[in-house]
Scaffold this motif. Structure first.
Motif, PDB file in Angstrom:
ATOM      1  N   ALA A 186       2.629   8.882 -10.447  1.00 49.88           N
ATOM      2  CA  ALA A 186       4.551   8.268  -9.781  1.00 49.88           C
ATOM      3  C   ALA A 186       4.525   6.306  -9.207  1.00 49.88           C
ATOM      4  CB  ALA A 186       4.465   9.179  -9.245  1.00 49.88           C
ATOM      5  N   ARG A 187       4.658   6.398  -9.853  1.00 54.49           N
ATOM      6  CA  ARG A 187       5.715   4.761  -9.574  1.00 54.49           C
ATOM      7  C   ARG A 187       6.202   4.777  -7.789  1.00 54.49           C
ATOM      8  NH1 ARG A 187       5.412   3.969 -14.451  1.00 54.49           N
ATOM      9  NH2 ARG A 187       4.113   2.084 -14.484  1.00 54.49           N
ATOM     10  N   CYS A 188       6.004   3.820  -6.698  1.00 55.82           N
ATOM     11  CA  CYS A 188       6.387   4.571  -5.662  1.00 55.82           C
ATOM     12  C   CYS A 188       7.327   3.447  -5.825  1.00 55.82           C
ATOM     13  CB  CYS A 188       5.660   3.612  -4.327  1.00 55.82           C
ATOM     14  SG  CYS A 188       4.247   3.683  -3.475  1.00 55.82           S
ATOM     15  N   VAL A 189       8.931   3.887  -4.716  1.00 54.79           N
ATOM     16  CA  VAL A 189       9.726   3.701  -4.710  1.00 54.79           C
ATOM     17  C   VAL A 189      10.796   2.538  -4.520  1.00 54.79           C
ATOM     18  CG1 VAL A 189      12.060   4.470  -3.900  1.00 54.79           C
ATOM     19  CG2 VAL A 189      10.514   6.102  -4.901  1.00 54.79           C
ATOM     20  N   THR A 190       9.619   1.911  -3.304  1.00 53.71           N
ATOM     21  CA  THR A 190       9.740   0.258  -2.512  1.00 53.71           C
ATOM     22  C   THR A 190       8.365  -0.960  -3.144  1.00 53.71           C
ATOM     23  OG1 THR A 190       8.757   1.253  -0.332  1.00 53.71           O
ATOM     24  CG2 THR A 190      10.961   1.060  -1.080  1.00 53.71           C
ATOM     25  N   PRO A 231       0.276   3.054  -7.276  1.00 55.72           N
ATOM     26  CA  PRO A 231       0.763   4.209  -8.089  1.00 55.72           C
ATOM     27  C   PRO A 231       0.147   5.354  -7.234  1.00 55.72           C
ATOM     28  CG  PRO A 231      -1.280   3.542  -9.237  1.00 55.72           C
ATOM     29  CD  PRO A 231      -0.914   2.886  -8.148  1.00 55.72           C
ATOM     30  N   VAL A 232       1.048   6.644  -7.042  1.00 53.28           N
ATOM     31  CA  VAL A 232       0.483   7.886  -5.738  1.00 53.28           C
ATOM     32  C   VAL A 232       0.674   9.154  -6.862  1.00 53.28           C
ATOM     33  CG1 VAL A 232       1.168   6.587  -3.619  1.00 53.28           C
ATOM     34  CG2 VAL A 232       2.947   8.052  -5.504  1.00 53.28           C
ATOM     35  N   PRO A 233      -0.108   9.738  -6.511  1.00 51.86           N
ATOM     36  CA  PRO A 233      -0.118  11.449  -7.284  1.00 51.86           C
ATOM     37  C   PRO A 233       1.002  11.806  -6.795  1.00 51.86           C
ATOM     38  CG  PRO A 233      -2.555  11.486  -5.944  1.00 51.86           C
ATOM     39  CD  PRO A 233      -1.339  10.346  -5.737  1.00 51.86           C
ATOM     40  N   ALA A 234       1.684  12.788  -8.153  1.00 54.21           N
ATOM     41  CA  ALA A 234       2.574  13.059  -8.275  1.00 54.21           C
ATOM     42  C   ALA A 234       2.755  14.178  -7.980  1.00 54.21           C
ATOM     43  CB  ALA A 234       3.488  13.077  -9.620  1.00 54.21           C
ATOM     44  N   ARG A 235       2.024  14.783  -7.460  1.00 56.04           N
ATOM     45  CA  ARG A 235       1.703  16.577  -6.677  1.00 56.04           C
ATOM     46  C   ARG A 235       1.238  15.938  -4.836  1.00 56.04           C
ATOM     47  NH1 ARG A 235       4.103  19.867 -10.534  1.00 56.04           N
ATOM     48  NH2 ARG A 235       2.692  21.500  -9.237  1.00 56.04           N
ATOM     49  N   ALA A 236       1.157  15.282  -4.303  1.00 54.91           N
ATOM     50  CA  ALA A 236       1.419  15.012  -2.967  1.00 54.91           C
ATOM     51  C   ALA A 236       1.777  15.637  -2.353  1.00 54.91           C
ATOM     52  CB  ALA A 236       0.770  13.938  -2.499  1.00 54.91           C
ATOM     53  N   GLU A 237       2.109  16.342  -1.279  1.00 54.80           N
ATOM     54  CA  GLU A 237       3.152  16.286  -0.379  1.00 54.80           C
ATOM     55  C   GLU A 237       3.723  15.568   0.214  1.00 54.80           C
ATOM     56  OE1 GLU A 237       3.608  19.723  -0.354  1.00 54.80           O
ATOM     57  OE2 GLU A 237       1.758  19.720  -1.088  1.00 54.80           O
ATOM     58  N   ILE A 238       3.421  14.347   1.084  1.00 58.44           N
ATOM     59  CA  ILE A 238       4.333  13.346   1.144  1.00 58.44           C
ATOM     60  C   ILE A 238       3.292  12.106   0.853  1.00 58.44           C
ATOM     61  CG2 ILE A 238       4.486  12.074   4.040  1.00 58.44           C
ATOM     62  CD1 ILE A 238       4.775  14.888   4.448  1.00 58.44           C
ATOM     63  N   VAL A 239       4.343  10.959   1.066  1.00 59.76           N
ATOM     64  CA  VAL A 239       4.230   9.961   0.615  1.00 59.76           C
ATOM     65  C   VAL A 239       4.934   8.888   1.748  1.00 59.76           C
ATOM     66  CG1 VAL A 239       3.572   7.618  -0.584  1.00 59.76           C
ATOM     67  CG2 VAL A 239       3.353   9.456  -1.988  1.00 59.76           C
ATOM     68  N   ILE A 268       0.955  -0.925  -0.517  1.00 58.22           N
ATOM     69  CA  ILE A 268      -0.133   0.346  -0.126  1.00 58.22           C
ATOM     70  C   ILE A 268       0.272   1.375   0.257  1.00 58.22           C
ATOM     71  CG2 ILE A 268      -1.792  -0.884   0.983  1.00 58.22           C
ATOM     72  CD1 ILE A 268      -0.931   0.495   3.691  1.00 58.22           C
ATOM     73  N   ALA A 269       0.774   2.206  -0.590  1.00 57.45           N
ATOM     74  CA  ALA A 269       0.929   3.670   0.371  1.00 57.45           C
ATOM     75  C   ALA A 269      -0.379   4.784   0.604  1.00 57.45           C
ATOM     76  CB  ALA A 269       0.942   4.064  -1.255  1.00 57.45           C
ATOM     77  N   ALA A 270       0.053   5.256   1.939  1.00 55.97           N
ATOM     78  CA  ALA A 270      -0.794   6.138   1.715  1.00 55.97           C
ATOM     79  C   ALA A 270       0.002   7.661   1.679  1.00 55.97           C
ATOM     80  CB  ALA A 270      -0.668   5.928   3.673  1.00 55.97           C
ATOM     81  N   PHE A 271      -1.242   8.635   1.037  1.00 56.03           N
ATOM     82  CA  PHE A 271      -0.262   9.657   0.578  1.00 56.03           C
ATOM     83  C   PHE A 271      -1.340  11.158   1.205  1.00 56.03           C
ATOM     84  CE2 PHE A 271      -3.737  11.091  -2.935  1.00 56.03           C
ATOM     85  CZ  PHE A 271      -4.255  10.267  -2.835  1.00 56.03           C
ATOM     86  N   ILE A 272      -0.135  12.305   1.444  1.00 51.94           N
ATOM     87  CA  ILE A 272      -0.940  12.879   2.315  1.00 51.94           C
ATOM     88  C   ILE A 272      -0.918  14.295   2.018  1.00 51.94           C
ATOM     89  CG2 ILE A 272      -0.145  14.276   4.696  1.00 51.94           C
ATOM     90  CD1 ILE A 272       0.958  11.592   5.985  1.00 51.94           C
TER      91      ILE A 272
END
Ligand code: MN
Length: 464
Positions: free
Chosen positions: A234-238, A243-251, A195-199
């Motif tokens: 954007a694809r997560c690094v790990t 995928p997460v929004p490329a323009r989120a603040e923190i993932v 998972i990825a949690a974006f803020i």
């Protein structure tokens, strides 16, 4: 909407500062993350004010905290480029015409990448809202992205996270909801769930993430449909499958291991209550990525924003379910927590029950359904309760459905599995009433002949 694909939380805040400066309040003195940010919003809400709050100095962290972004319908309308009255229609249109996201090369949210031993959640503001909440820091505005292993679609949903150590949080998942179903499939196979949690989200991503309905729908595409342009991903690094929004603040990237549990709570929820502790799944954080100067977004739990944020998604779904049961349904409204009001032009006296039963079956968060005639406004709680008072005989107009699947967050539920009695109220007038009924009315020509100016004199001032 800028139209250049660069809409994000920052651009929305800039736009608010430009177009509605009163809608952003900057708090530059130092505040405590323990109860004080929640207290400031609570005091404003007492005075019917609901601005975005930007706390520039929060004790214990270098990150500014942005809260209450989606705290008014006017801000949602500005963010989605429509009028307040058209919000429901805008949401429905986004569901009919979703705009799939696109991958971009540039990802501001990956300007800073921390992995392995560098992962440490303690740089985040340690926000605590209510007096009886667990003392751990809470993350309330994280939108969790996960890929459905069967369909391949990406799900987005909000989940409260309780921080427990530098690379671990609990993650509360409502039983029966999409992310929990994805988790169960990973767990059955003995796999971790990536998972990825974006803020830090543009409001379209936030209300898009609250889509309720078919698991085949990608919430990113709803978010895109809401503003008419794709969300840049954007694809997560790990966790490259997520995928997460490329323009989120923190993932926060990571996995939910199959068997690990953590005692989570208590946490004061949207209901205004906390319901004890539970053994919740765990989120192991494998990477933290962010902008160079990230903003930390949160939602003060139990605030008006907390109720408003999911309401567009819930009401759209309720309307779809109710209309599928009975085409004459006019409107559906989340009237109170767990309560849906529906207005209907009925053709037979069985229709209200078909609507009620379809809605009670459709969602764990739907506990009470009230059906009113089309001449009653479903959005007006006073009108709905007046109809309940005057159009219901409770021995036939109220039905109880015991032992249904509800939410453990309901403070009245007897057990943590959320089993609940549900209730339907048919507050429509029978097609053939037992006694003649006539609604009060004054002849139109008499109403129109009244000259208020003559009655009240020339001092009459028009009222807004
Ligand atoms: Mn979904």
């Amino acid at each position: 909407v800028r139209g250049d694909g660069a809409d994000d939380l920052r651009s929305f805040l800039e736009r608010l500062r430009r177009e509605r400066p009163g809608d952003v309040v900057d708090v530059r003195r130092e505040v405590s993350p323990r109860h004080e940010t929640a207290a400031i919003l609570a005091r404003l809400e007492e005075r019917f004010r609901s601005p975005v709050l930007v706390f520039h100095r929060v004790r214990g962290s270098l990150l500014p905290v942005v809260t209450n972004v989606c705290g008014t319908v006017a801000r949602l309308a500005l963010a989605l480029g429509c009028r307040v009255a058209d919000l429901a229609e805008r949401y429905a249109r986004a569901c009919e015409r979703p705009v799939p996201p696109v991958f971009t090369g540039e990802a501001p949210v990956q300007e800073i990448v921390r992995t392995g031993a560098d992962v440490d959640l303690s740089f985040l503001p340690a926000l605590v809202y209510h007096e009886h909440d667990a003392p751990n820091p809470w993350i309330t505005a994280a939108i969790v992205a996960a890929r459905d292993p069967d369909s391949g679609t990406v799900n987005l949903s909000y989940h409260r996270l309780m921080v427990d150590g530098k690379d671990r949080t609990s993650i509360y998942m409502e039983p029966g909801k999409h992310l929990d179903r994805i988790r169960l499939r990973h767990e059955a196979a003995g796999h971790e769930m990536p998972i990825a949690a974006f803020i830090g989200a543009h409001p379209a991503w936030s209300v898009g993430a609250c889509f309720t309905g078919s698991p085949d729908v990608e919430e990113y595409a709803i978010a895109g449909g809401l503003v008419g342009e794709p969300v840049a991903l954007a694809r997560c690094v790990t966790q490259p499958s997520v995928p997460v929004p490329a323009r989120a603040e923190i993932v926060l990237e990571g996995v939910v291991p199959p068997a690990e549990r953590l005692e989570e709570g208590p946490f004061g929820e949207f209901t205004g209550h906390a319901t004890g502790t539970m053994a919740a799944p765990v989120f192991r954080v494998t990477a933290i990525t962010s902008r160079r100067d990230p903003l930390f977004q949160d939602v003060v739990s139990g605030s008006f924003e907390h109720l408003l944020l999911p309401s567009l998604g819930i009401e759209r779904h309720a309307l779809e379910v109710a209309r599928k049961a009975v085409p004459g349904v006019a409107a559906a409204r989340l009237l109170a927590p767990l309560t849906i009001a529906v207005s209907l032009r009925k053709r037979d006296d069985g229709e209200p029950w078909r609507v009620i039963e379809a809605l009670l079956d459709s969602d764990v968060y739907t506990k009470h359904v009230v059906v009113v005639d089309e001449d009653v406004s479903a959005v007006d709680a006073r009108q709905v309760w007046t109809a309940v008072a005057l159009r219901v005989q409770a021995d036939r107009g109220v039905r109880i459905y015991p032992g249904r699947r509800g939410t453990p967050l309901d403070p009245s539920a007897d057990s943590a599995d959320g089993r609940t009695a549900k209730m339907g109220i048919d507050a429509t007038t029978p097609l053939r009433p037992a006694r003649p009924l006539t609604r009060n009315s004054i002849p139109r020509e008499v109403l129109e002949s009244v000259d208020l100016r003559a009655i009240l004199g020339e001092g009459l001032t028009p009222r807004a």
